[in-house]
Design a protein around this motif. Structure first.
Motif, PDB file in Angstrom:
ATOM      1  N   ILE A  31      29.368  82.012 100.670  1.00  0.00           N
ATOM      2  CA  ILE A  31      29.164  82.256 102.099  1.00  0.00           C
ATOM      3  C   ILE A  31      27.794  81.743 102.491  1.00  0.00           C
ATOM      4  N   ASN A  32      27.740  80.988 103.562  1.00  0.00           N
ATOM      5  CA  ASN A  32      26.469  80.529 104.095  1.00  0.00           C
ATOM      6  C   ASN A  32      25.979  81.585 105.082  1.00  0.00           C
ATOM      7  N   ALA A  33      26.186  81.383 106.335  1.00  0.00           N
ATOM      8  CA  ALA A  33      25.704  82.346 107.318  1.00  0.00           C
ATOM      9  C   ALA A  33      26.719  83.460 107.555  1.00  0.00           C
ATOM     10  N   MET A  34      26.197  84.627 107.832  1.00  0.00           N
ATOM     11  CA  MET A  34      27.015  85.762 108.282  1.00  0.00           C
ATOM     12  C   MET A  34      26.285  86.407 109.443  1.00  0.00           C
ATOM     13  N   GLY A  35      27.052  86.906 110.391  1.00  0.00           N
ATOM     14  CA  GLY A  35      26.370  87.534 111.507  1.00  0.00           C
ATOM     15  C   GLY A  35      27.312  88.134 112.518  1.00  0.00           C
ATOM     16  N   VAL A  48      24.462  87.438 118.658  1.00  0.00           N
ATOM     17  CA  VAL A  48      23.624  88.637 118.610  1.00  0.00           C
ATOM     18  C   VAL A  48      22.599  88.491 117.495  1.00  0.00           C
ATOM     19  N   ALA A  49      23.088  88.263 116.285  1.00  0.00           N
ATOM     20  CA  ALA A  49      22.194  88.119 115.137  1.00  0.00           C
ATOM     21  C   ALA A  49      22.921  87.375 114.038  1.00  0.00           C
ATOM     22  N   LEU A  50      22.137  86.596 113.289  1.00  0.00           N
ATOM     23  CA  LEU A  50      22.700  85.787 112.222  1.00  0.00           C
ATOM     24  C   LEU A  50      21.775  85.849 111.024  1.00  0.00           C
ATOM     25  N   ALA A  51      22.375  85.943 109.838  1.00  0.00           N
ATOM     26  CA  ALA A  51      21.597  85.943 108.606  1.00  0.00           C
ATOM     27  C   ALA A  51      22.118  84.821 107.724  1.00  0.00           C
ATOM     28  N   ASN A  52      21.219  83.959 107.266  1.00  0.00           N
ATOM     29  CA  ASN A  52      21.672  82.882 106.386  1.00  0.00           C
ATOM     30  C   ASN A  52      21.759  83.381 104.953  1.00  0.00           C
ATOM     31  N   THR A  57      16.739  85.066 109.274  1.00  0.00           N
ATOM     32  CA  THR A  57      17.546  85.721 110.288  1.00  0.00           C
ATOM     33  C   THR A  57      17.225  85.128 111.649  1.00  0.00           C
ATOM     34  N   ASN A  58      18.171  85.311 112.567  1.00  0.00           N
ATOM     35  CA  ASN A  58      18.009  84.810 113.917  1.00  0.00           C
ATOM     36  C   ASN A  58      18.593  85.850 114.856  1.00  0.00           C
ATOM     37  N   TYR A  59      17.852  86.181 115.903  1.00  0.00           N
ATOM     38  CA  TYR A  59      18.292  87.206 116.843  1.00  0.00           C
ATOM     39  C   TYR A  59      18.285  86.674 118.271  1.00  0.00           C
ATOM     40  N   TYR A  98      30.352  81.793 107.891  1.00  0.00           N
ATOM     41  CA  TYR A  98      30.611  80.380 107.584  1.00  0.00           C
ATOM     42  C   TYR A  98      30.799  80.300 106.077  1.00  0.00           C
ATOM     43  N   ILE A  99      32.034  79.985 105.690  1.00  0.00           N
ATOM     44  CA  ILE A  99      32.456  80.216 104.308  1.00  0.00           C
ATOM     45  C   ILE A  99      32.972  78.948 103.659  1.00  0.00           C
TER      46      ILE A  99
END
Length: 120
Positions: A31-35, A48-52, A57-59, A98-99
């Motif tokens: 898994i690449n990004a999850m959010g 809303v928010a994403l974690a690589n 992280t991105n908010y 993103y898998i």
């Protein structure tokens, strides 16, 4: 097949807190990004928010300082802790990942959504 199963959500008063979680399962190689994204009727789905896959992280600006995203890469699970909730946070929240599947195909996957209502 890949599934994203969300839990959490519900009704909370303004200023309250709520936690969401999302577990990915199935034919996953990595898994690449999850959010999390959210959507209200008549509007586009928004980040809303994403974690690589590392520690990045991105908010969305509207949730910075109030929401915290975290991941458990062993359990393929992403969490969203939402504090100091506002009425404007009311939306359906969708888990995103993103898998890379076991068939070696990269692709975006979505959960079915969980509703968060902030109201007194």
């Amino acid at each position: 097949q890949v599934q994203l199963l969300e839990s959490g959500g519900g009704l909370v008063q303004p200023g309250g807190s709520l936690g969401l979680s999302c577990a990915a399962s199935g034919s996953i190689f990595s898994i690449n990004a999850m959010g999390w994204y959210r959507q209200v009727p008549g509007k586009q789905r928004e980040l809303v928010a994403l974690a690589n896959s590392g520690t990045g992280t991105n908010y969305a600006d509207s949730v910075k300082g109030r929401f915290t995203i975290s991941r458990d890469n062993v359990r393929n699970t992403v969490y969203l802790q939402m504090n100091n909730l506002e009425r404007a946070d009311t939306a359906v929240y969708y888990c995103y990942a993103y898998i890379l599947t076991t068939r070696r195909d990269w692709g975006p996957f979505w959960g079915k959504g969980t509703k968060v209502t902030v109201s007194s």
